[in-house]
Motif scaffolding. Structure first.
Motif, PDB file in Angstrom:
ATOM      1  N   TRP A 232       0.823  -1.201   0.000  1.00 23.81           N
ATOM      2  CA  TRP A 232       0.000   0.000   0.000  1.00 23.81           C
ATOM      3  C   TRP A 232       0.865   1.262   0.000  1.00 23.81           C
ATOM      4  N   GLY A 233       2.015   1.209   0.621  1.00 20.83           N
ATOM      5  CA  GLY A 233       2.940   2.339   0.565  1.00 20.83           C
ATOM      6  C   GLY A 233       2.383   3.627   1.140  1.00 20.83           C
ATOM      7  N   ILE A 234       1.624   3.508   2.226  1.00 21.79           N
ATOM      8  CA  ILE A 234       1.089   4.707   2.893  1.00 21.79           C
ATOM      9  C   ILE A 234       1.590   4.669   4.341  1.00 21.79           C
ATOM     10  N   PRO A 235       2.833   5.064   4.577  1.00 23.32           N
ATOM     11  CA  PRO A 235       3.394   4.955   5.927  1.00 23.32           C
ATOM     12  C   PRO A 235       2.805   5.939   6.924  1.00 23.32           C
ATOM     13  N   HIS A 236       2.410   7.118   6.438  1.00 28.10           N
ATOM     14  CA  HIS A 236       1.882   8.141   7.355  1.00 28.10           C
ATOM     15  C   HIS A 236       1.174   9.228   6.560  1.00 28.10           C
ATOM     16  N   PHE A 237       0.464  10.092   7.258  1.00 24.85           N
ATOM     17  CA  PHE A 237      -0.089  11.284   6.634  1.00 24.85           C
ATOM     18  C   PHE A 237      -0.201  12.375   7.683  1.00 24.85           C
ATOM     19  N   THR A 238      -0.247  13.600   7.230  1.00 23.46           N
ATOM     20  CA  THR A 238      -0.307  14.747   8.136  1.00 23.46           C
ATOM     21  C   THR A 238      -1.759  15.091   8.444  1.00 23.46           C
ATOM     22  N   GLY A 239      -2.117  15.065   9.732  1.00 23.62           N
ATOM     23  CA  GLY A 239      -3.473  15.334  10.141  1.00 23.62           C
ATOM     24  C   GLY A 239      -3.757  16.815  10.294  1.00 23.62           C
TER      25      GLY A 239
ATOM     26  N   ARG B 142     -10.788 -14.108   5.282  1.00 22.38           N
ATOM     27  CA  ARG B 142     -11.506 -15.142   4.549  1.00 22.38           C
ATOM     28  C   ARG B 142     -10.590 -15.717   3.472  1.00 22.38           C
ATOM     29  N   PRO B 143     -10.888 -16.934   2.971  1.00 21.54           N
ATOM     30  CA  PRO B 143      -9.996 -17.572   1.992  1.00 21.54           C
ATOM     31  C   PRO B 143      -9.766 -16.766   0.723  1.00 21.54           C
ATOM     32  N   PHE B 144     -10.811 -16.124   0.207  1.00 23.25           N
ATOM     33  CA  PHE B 144     -10.685 -15.445  -1.089  1.00 23.25           C
ATOM     34  C   PHE B 144     -10.532 -13.933  -0.968  1.00 23.25           C
ATOM     35  N   GLY B 145     -10.637 -13.403   0.231  1.00 27.34           N
ATOM     36  CA  GLY B 145     -10.471 -11.964   0.401  1.00 27.34           C
ATOM     37  C   GLY B 145     -10.668 -11.552   1.840  1.00 27.34           C
ATOM     38  N   ASP B 146      -9.944 -10.537   2.249  1.00 30.99           N
ATOM     39  CA  ASP B 146     -10.018 -10.041   3.631  1.00 30.99           C
ATOM     40  C   ASP B 146     -10.674  -8.660   3.657  1.00 30.99           C
ATOM     41  N   LEU B 147     -11.151  -8.308   4.824  1.00 34.34           N
ATOM     42  CA  LEU B 147     -11.594  -6.940   5.086  1.00 34.34           C
ATOM     43  C   LEU B 147     -10.506  -6.293   5.916  1.00 34.34           C
ATOM     44  N   ILE B 148      -9.891  -5.234   5.374  1.00 35.36           N
ATOM     45  CA  ILE B 148      -8.786  -4.587   6.075  1.00 35.36           C
ATOM     46  C   ILE B 148      -9.195  -3.188   6.524  1.00 35.36           C
ATOM     47  N   HIS B 149      -8.507  -2.705   7.553  1.00 35.91           N
ATOM     48  CA  HIS B 149      -8.790  -1.383   8.118  1.00 35.91           C
ATOM     49  C   HIS B 149      -7.493  -0.590   8.167  1.00 35.91           C
ATOM     50  N   PHE B 150      -7.554   0.666   7.757  1.00 39.38           N
ATOM     51  CA  PHE B 150      -6.394   1.546   7.841  1.00 39.38           C
ATOM     52  C   PHE B 150      -6.452   2.266   9.187  1.00 39.38           C
ATOM     53  N   ASN B 151      -5.616   1.810  10.095  1.00 35.92           N
ATOM     54  CA  ASN B 151      -5.607   2.358  11.446  1.00 35.92           C
ATOM     55  C   ASN B 151      -4.649   3.552  11.518  1.00 35.92           C
ATOM     56  N   ILE B 152      -5.174   4.687  11.947  1.00 38.71           N
ATOM     57  CA  ILE B 152      -4.374   5.900  12.069  1.00 38.71           C
ATOM     58  C   ILE B 152      -4.004   6.083  13.539  1.00 38.71           C
ATOM     59  N   GLN B 153      -2.752   5.907  13.835  1.00 38.46           N
ATOM     60  CA  GLN B 153      -2.301   5.983  15.222  1.00 38.46           C
ATOM     61  C   GLN B 153      -2.329   7.424  15.731  1.00 38.46           C
ATOM     62  N   GLY B 154      -2.827   7.592  16.956  1.00 42.05           N
ATOM     63  CA  GLY B 154      -2.855   8.899  17.583  1.00 42.05           C
ATOM     64  C   GLY B 154      -3.969   9.802  17.105  1.00 42.05           C
TER      65      GLY B 154
ATOM     66  N   LEU C 108       1.147   7.799  11.958  1.00 37.93           N
ATOM     67  CA  LEU C 108       1.517   6.539  11.324  1.00 37.93           C
ATOM     68  C   LEU C 108       0.266   5.784  10.889  1.00 37.93           C
ATOM     69  N   VAL C 109       0.372   5.124   9.742  1.00 25.19           N
ATOM     70  CA  VAL C 109      -0.745   4.354   9.190  1.00 25.19           C
ATOM     71  C   VAL C 109      -0.368   2.881   9.185  1.00 25.19           C
ATOM     72  N   SER C 110      -1.205   2.061   9.774  1.00 30.26           N
ATOM     73  CA  SER C 110      -0.977   0.614   9.756  1.00 30.26           C
ATOM     74  C   SER C 110      -2.204  -0.081   9.178  1.00 30.26           C
ATOM     75  N   VAL C 111      -1.967  -1.147   8.443  1.00 30.85           N
ATOM     76  CA  VAL C 111      -3.051  -1.904   7.816  1.00 30.85           C
ATOM     77  C   VAL C 111      -3.348  -3.128   8.673  1.00 30.85           C
ATOM     78  N   GLU C 112      -4.589  -3.237   9.142  1.00 30.81           N
ATOM     79  CA  GLU C 112      -4.987  -4.333  10.020  1.00 30.81           C
ATOM     80  C   GLU C 112      -6.077  -5.160   9.355  1.00 30.81           C
ATOM     81  N   THR C 113      -5.968  -6.479   9.480  1.00 35.77           N
ATOM     82  CA  THR C 113      -6.989  -7.362   8.943  1.00 35.77           C
ATOM     83  C   THR C 113      -8.112  -7.506   9.959  1.00 35.77           C
ATOM     84  N   VAL C 114      -9.315  -7.126   9.558  1.00 34.24           N
ATOM     85  CA  VAL C 114     -10.476  -7.174  10.450  1.00 34.24           C
ATOM     86  C   VAL C 114     -11.225  -8.489  10.300  1.00 34.24           C
ATOM     87  N   VAL C 115     -11.447  -8.907   9.060  1.00 32.04           N
ATOM     88  CA  VAL C 115     -12.090 -10.193   8.776  1.00 32.04           C
ATOM     89  C   VAL C 115     -11.216 -10.933   7.777  1.00 32.04           C
TER      90      VAL C 115
END
Length: 426
Positions: free
Chosen positions: A64-71, A87-99, A78-85
């Protein structure tokens, strides 16, 4: 064509081209050859570098190449990608913005499964992150999924979306881009009938083939020019022994890429010639405009055979969505059941893939939805890619979509059933 040998032959050709590029680069860069300047050697090294990189990208899943962004607070988050769900053929991911505090806008961005990874929407994601709590569908490469996981067709895709929407809750706003537009519409209608409390607040459909015949293009009309037997025989292959999905029938990403490139062969050839010249002059960089585009464009993924074939047959040939006769898990899905979800369509005036008219057809299908909950927009001068990325998206479409989401953030009360009239004897 439905043999492992065909699949392995394509992979062998790709691997050989990558090796030839690497070899040419190494040989032409040999220090002793630099004693006497030779333009031919410089060209060979540049050709090798561009060729190796290009063919290597074809089997790499981009980051994804999105390490951070200015709020808004002026701080880098910092931006981290977390898997929420998962599944075998596809996941639901969330872009977690720290702080950062959770945002009021909660968006599910449905990425297409049309030969490229979800990272094709990277610029769309970057534009939404500052203002939204963002979730994205991250589809898997079929070649990496064991046969034991079973099939995956348009009905399974729709049910995946249903499950993701249920998981995220009713305060979600769904944005579907390109290929999943008709299936996102079907998933919403499925929920409207089966689980009304899990429906999203709004549904934004961007450049998708709800009714491919409304304004057919060369791409959407492809299904009418060939038979299903021809497609199955010419396009479907079995994954070779190199990958976990060995034996699975797929529509190979490399075959899809060949189709993409052949549509604009002259433009692609010019782009690569210019890039070779830039490398020779030491004007190229790892993340220049050429590499930035082609690193994503060349990274392709396989689709399951049943998904590809059922998409062509049911969406394009039979028009099951357009004719409101789409069946999921044995249940007829009525688009008219959507009565509480605001729906907006976005189209590009110059879209040569999903032309204007194909997407807006969704509004007519939502016959039970009040007119004040329907909206549409045609972006002047925008092509297919421009309606979800680039300046057209950033400057015009994105603000309209966010305004639409904000206007429909509050839950709608279900309409009361009409009172029954009692007949009195005269």
């Amino acid at each position: 064509m439905r043999f492992m040998a065909s699949y392995d032959l394509m992979e062998t050709v790709r691997n050989t081209q990558q090796w030839l590029g690497a070899s040419a680069k190494a040989m032409a860069s040999y220090p002793a050859l630099s004693v006497v300047p030779n333009p031919a050697m410089e060209w060979m090294a540049a050709w090798g570098e561009v060729t190796e990189r290009s063919f290597e990208r074809m089997i790499v899943k981009p980051d994804w190449g999105i390490p951070h962004f200015t709020g808004e607070d002026g701080r880098d988050h910092l931006v981290s990608v977390e898997t929420v769900v998962e599944r075998p053929f596809g996941d639901l991911i969330h872009f977690n913005i720290q702080g950062r505090k959770p945002q009021s806008r909660k968006i599910l961005l449905v990425a297409p499964m049309s030969g490229h990874y979800a990272t094709l929407l990277r610029s769309t994601v970057q534009s939404l992150l500052p203002d939204c709590e963002l979730y994205v569908t991250d589809w898997h490469n079929a070649r990496d999924i064991p046969v034991s996981e079973g099939k995956f067709d348009v009905e399974d895709y729709t049910l995946y979306l249903v499950d993701f929407m249920r998981h995220l809750g009713p305060d979600i706003h769904v944005i579907a881009v390109c290929q999943p537009v008709p299936l996102a519409l079907a998933a919403t209608a499925y929920l409207a009938d089966e689980d009304p409390d899990a429906q999203p607040r709004s549904l934004t459909l961007i450049g998708g083939p709800v009714d491919p015949d409304a304004n057919a293009t060369e791409v959407t009309d492809f299904g009418n020019r060939v038979t299903m037997g021809q497609l199955e025989e010419l396009m479907i292959q079995r994954v070779g022994f190199k990958y976990k999905g060995v034996g699975r029938q797929v529509y190979p990403g490399l075959l899809q890429l060949n189709s993409f490139i052949s549509m604009n062969m002259e433009n692609h050839a010019k782009a690569f010639k210019k890039q070779i010249s830039r490398v020779m002059r030491a004007e190229a960089s790892d993340h220049d405009s050429h590499n930035k585009f082609y690193d994503e464009y060349l990274a392709v993924m396989d689709m399951t055979a049943e998904f590809y074939l059922s998409t062509v047959e049911r969406i394009f040939k039979n028009g099951d969505i357009a004719k409101n006769r789409f069946v999921v898990d044995g249940k007829l899905v009525d688009m008219g059941a959507i009565t509480q979800v605001a729906v907006k369509t976005v189209e590009g005036a110059n879209d040569d893939i999903s032309a204007p008219g194909q997407c807006i057809a969704a509004l007519d299908l939502c016959s039970g939805l009040p007119d004040d909950m329907k909206a549409s927009h045609v972006e002047p001068g925008a092509g297919h890619y421009g309606i979800f990325a680039g300046s057209s998206w950033r400057n015009n479409i994105r603000p309209l979509v966010l305004d639409f989401i904000d206007a429909n953030s509050k839950p709608r009360k279900a309409k009361a059933a009409p009172a029954k009239t009692e007949l009195k004897a005269v």
